[in-house]
Design a protein around this motif. Structure first.
Motif, short mmCIF file in Angstrom:
data_model
loop_
_atom_site.label_atom_id
_atom_site.label_comp_id
_atom_site.label_asym_id
_atom_site.label_seq_id
_atom_site.Cartn_x
_atom_site.Cartn_y
_atom_site.Cartn_z
N GLN A 233 0.85 -1.18 0.00
CA GLN A 233 0.00 0.00 0.00
C GLN A 233 0.89 1.22 0.00
OE1 GLN A 233 -3.70 -0.11 0.18
NE2 GLN A 233 -2.85 -1.93 -0.76
N ARG A 234 1.12 1.77 -1.16
CA ARG A 234 1.95 2.95 -1.25
C ARG A 234 1.12 4.16 -0.88
NH1 ARG A 234 3.39 -0.67 -4.94
NH2 ARG A 234 5.58 -1.17 -5.14
N PRO A 235 1.73 5.11 -0.18
CA PRO A 235 0.98 6.31 0.18
C PRO A 235 0.59 7.11 -1.07
CG PRO A 235 3.28 6.52 0.82
CD PRO A 235 3.11 5.13 0.30
N VAL A 236 -0.51 7.81 -0.99
CA VAL A 236 -0.96 8.65 -2.10
C VAL A 236 0.02 9.81 -2.23
CG1 VAL A 236 -2.82 10.10 -2.98
CG2 VAL A 236 -3.37 8.06 -1.65
N PRO A 237 0.61 9.99 -3.41
CA PRO A 237 1.53 11.13 -3.59
C PRO A 237 0.83 12.45 -3.31
CG PRO A 237 1.65 9.61 -5.45
CD PRO A 237 0.49 9.18 -4.61
N ALA A 238 1.56 13.39 -2.77
CA ALA A 238 0.99 14.69 -2.41
C ALA A 238 0.38 15.41 -3.60
CB ALA A 238 2.07 15.56 -1.76
N ASP A 239 0.95 15.21 -4.79
CA ASP A 239 0.46 15.92 -5.97
C ASP A 239 -0.57 15.12 -6.77
OD1 ASP A 239 2.26 13.99 -6.81
OD2 ASP A 239 3.14 15.24 -8.38
N ALA A 240 -1.07 14.03 -6.21
CA ALA A 240 -2.04 13.19 -6.92
C ALA A 240 -3.39 13.90 -7.02
CB ALA A 240 -2.22 11.85 -6.21
N PRO A 241 -4.00 13.86 -8.20
CA PRO A 241 -5.33 14.45 -8.34
C PRO A 241 -6.37 13.61 -7.60
CG PRO A 241 -4.56 13.51 -10.43
CD PRO A 241 -3.47 13.33 -9.44
N GLU A 242 -7.54 14.17 -7.42
CA GLU A 242 -8.64 13.44 -6.77
C GLU A 242 -9.05 12.26 -7.64
OE1 GLU A 242 -10.19 13.94 -3.73
OE2 GLU A 242 -8.44 15.22 -3.47
N PRO A 243 -9.51 11.18 -7.01
CA PRO A 243 -9.97 10.02 -7.79
C PRO A 243 -11.20 10.36 -8.63
CG PRO A 243 -9.76 9.46 -5.46
CD PRO A 243 -9.58 10.94 -5.58
N LEU A 244 -11.35 9.64 -9.72
CA LEU A 244 -12.57 9.75 -10.53
C LEU A 244 -13.74 9.17 -9.73
CD1 LEU A 244 -11.09 8.65 -13.96
CD2 LEU A 244 -11.59 10.96 -13.20
N PRO A 245 -14.97 9.48 -10.11
CA PRO A 245 -16.13 8.95 -9.38
C PRO A 245 -16.10 7.42 -9.31
CG PRO A 245 -16.82 10.65 -10.90
CD PRO A 245 -15.37 10.37 -11.19
N GLU A 246 -16.42 6.90 -8.12
CA GLU A 246 -16.41 5.46 -7.86
C GLU A 246 -17.41 5.16 -6.75
OE1 GLU A 246 -12.84 5.48 -4.55
OE2 GLU A 246 -12.31 5.16 -6.64
N PRO A 247 -17.83 3.92 -6.62
CA PRO A 247 -18.75 3.60 -5.53
C PRO A 247 -18.05 3.69 -4.17
CG PRO A 247 -18.22 1.63 -6.81
CD PRO A 247 -17.56 2.78 -7.48
N GLU A 248 -18.80 4.12 -3.18
CA GLU A 248 -18.29 4.14 -1.81
C GLU A 248 -18.08 2.71 -1.34
OE1 GLU A 248 -17.60 6.83 0.11
OE2 GLU A 248 -18.06 8.11 -1.60
N ARG A 249 -17.25 2.53 -0.32
CA ARG A 249 -16.97 1.19 0.21
C ARG A 249 -18.25 0.44 0.57
NH1 ARG A 249 -13.03 0.13 5.32
NH2 ARG A 249 -11.47 0.68 3.77
N ALA A 250 -19.14 1.10 1.27
CA ALA A 250 -20.38 0.44 1.72
C ALA A 250 -21.29 0.05 0.56
CB ALA A 250 -21.13 1.35 2.70
N ALA A 251 -21.11 0.68 -0.59
CA ALA A 251 -21.97 0.40 -1.75
C ALA A 251 -21.41 -0.70 -2.64
CB ALA A 251 -22.17 1.68 -2.56
N LEU A 252 -20.23 -1.22 -2.34
CA LEU A 252 -19.66 -2.29 -3.16
C LEU A 252 -20.53 -3.54 -3.02
CD1 LEU A 252 -15.85 -1.93 -2.37
CD2 LEU A 252 -17.11 -1.07 -4.36
N ARG A 253 -20.86 -4.14 -4.16
CA ARG A 253 -21.73 -5.32 -4.17
C ARG A 253 -20.98 -6.49 -4.79
NH1 ARG A 253 -27.74 -3.88 -5.64
NH2 ARG A 253 -27.57 -6.12 -5.84
N LEU A 254 -21.07 -7.62 -4.14
CA LEU A 254 -20.32 -8.80 -4.57
C LEU A 254 -20.67 -9.21 -6.00
CD1 LEU A 254 -18.25 -10.96 -3.91
CD2 LEU A 254 -20.11 -12.33 -2.93
N GLU A 255 -21.95 -9.19 -6.36
CA GLU A 255 -22.32 -9.62 -7.70
C GLU A 255 -21.77 -8.69 -8.78
OE1 GLU A 255 -25.95 -7.33 -6.10
OE2 GLU A 255 -24.46 -8.70 -5.31
N VAL A 256 -21.64 -7.41 -8.46
CA VAL A 256 -21.08 -6.46 -9.42
C VAL A 256 -19.57 -6.68 -9.55
CG1 VAL A 256 -20.73 -4.00 -9.92
CG2 VAL A 256 -22.92 -4.79 -8.99
N VAL A 257 -18.90 -6.86 -8.41
CA VAL A 257 -17.45 -7.12 -8.42
C VAL A 257 -17.15 -8.42 -9.16
CG1 VAL A 257 -15.49 -7.70 -6.92
CG2 VAL A 257 -16.99 -5.78 -6.33
#
Length: 152
Positions: free
Chosen positions: A42-66
């Motif tokens: 788990q490498r740390p997020v670089p200080a100059d990294a842009p924000e992530p693109l839209p993605e589902p929140e952790r709680a919204a992850l669904r096994l059938e979709v994954v």
């Protein structure tokens, strides 16, 4: 299994000393309690990294979709490659060396992001990806170890 690039998969169940010492450039997270030797860097997020693109929140992850996203062999290969061969915090689609049209790769990477398997960030004209290890392990313990163990 490869240990050269920040991901240990020691069959003996003991992580290598270099990984325990944190020589991979970041902290580590245990991916599978049943396989304590499998750890993903788990490498740390670089200080100059842009924000992530839209993605589902952790709680919204669904096994059938994954599982649906992983059912495609190319997408499974992308995730497995990121788990076992990552060389940096994140990677462009060109790093994978996939001989596919750009539109096809865009589709596959978006499917992985929409399912919550990868996180992507936009760096100018390129998107870079990495596996959401912490989120996936919290929701589906052991899944990433199964992906890493898959034989092609």
């Amino acid at each position: 299994m490869s240990t050269k690039t920040g991901v240990c998969a020691a069959e003996s169940g003991a992580a290598s000393a270099s990984h325990e010492a944190g020589e991979t450039g970041g902290t580590q997270a245990e991916v599978c309690a049943s396989r304590p030797g499998f750890v993903a860097a788990q490498r740390p997020v670089p200080a100059d990294a842009p924000e992530p693109l839209p993605e589902p929140e952790r709680a919204a992850l669904r096994l059938e979709v994954v599982m649906g996203a992983l059912s495609d062999p190319l997408r499974m290969r992308i995730v497995r490659t990121l788990l076992l061969e990552s060389e940096a915090f994140d990677h462009t689609c060109g790093w994978f060396g996939l001989d596919r049209p750009k539109s096809s790769l865009t589709h596959h990477f978006r499917a992985l992001r929409d399912a919550g398997l990868i996180r992507q960030r936009q760096y100018g004209l390129e998107r870079r990806s990495h596996v959401r290890v912490d989120d996936l392990e919290a929701r589906f313990p052991g899944l990433l170890a199964l992906v890493a163990d898959r034989r092609e």
